[in-house]
Motif scaffolding. Structure first.
Motif, mmCIF file in Angstrom:
data_model
loop_
_atom_site.group_PDB
_atom_site.id
_atom_site.type_symbol
_atom_site.label_atom_id
_atom_site.label_comp_id
_atom_site.label_asym_id
_atom_site.label_seq_id
_atom_site.Cartn_x
_atom_site.Cartn_y
_atom_site.Cartn_z
ATOM 1 N N ASN A 119 48.138 34.975 40.494
ATOM 2 C CA ASN A 119 46.773 35.703 40.927
ATOM 3 C C ASN A 119 46.525 35.222 42.442
ATOM 4 O O ASN A 119 46.385 33.967 42.526
ATOM 5 N N ALA A 164 47.370 40.119 34.729
ATOM 6 C CA ALA A 164 46.813 39.661 36.214
ATOM 7 C C ALA A 164 47.623 38.677 36.552
ATOM 8 O O ALA A 164 47.552 37.955 37.732
ATOM 9 N N SER A 218 48.208 39.845 40.070
ATOM 10 C CA SER A 218 47.042 40.636 40.879
ATOM 11 C C SER A 218 46.490 39.843 42.177
ATOM 12 O O SER A 218 46.506 38.820 41.937
#
Length: 64
Positions: A12, A34, A37
């Motif tokens: 992330n 995620a 992400s």
């Protein structure tokens, strides 16, 4: 990836990550929420051929 069950948010907001090849079998991983992400430079992700236990992919490539 023996023993690893969560990849949630692992990379992330890693802005320098450009490509990644995940292991060919990840049967124990249950969540990739995620994972990538915010990886703005990411252009290529090679997913494994087997992810039998993974049920959560929410926002896995959000803001890429």
């Amino acid at each position: 990836m023996t023993g690893c069950t969560l990849l949630s948010s692992t990379f992330n907001t890693c802005p320098l990550l450009k490509s990644i090849t995940l292991p060919s079998i990840m049967d124990n991983v249950t969540s990739m929420s995620a994972t990538f992400s915010g990886c703005f430079s990411l252009t290529t992700v090679t997913f494994p051929t087997s992810m039998a236990a993974c049920t959560t992919f929410a926002n896995v490539l959000q803001n890429c």
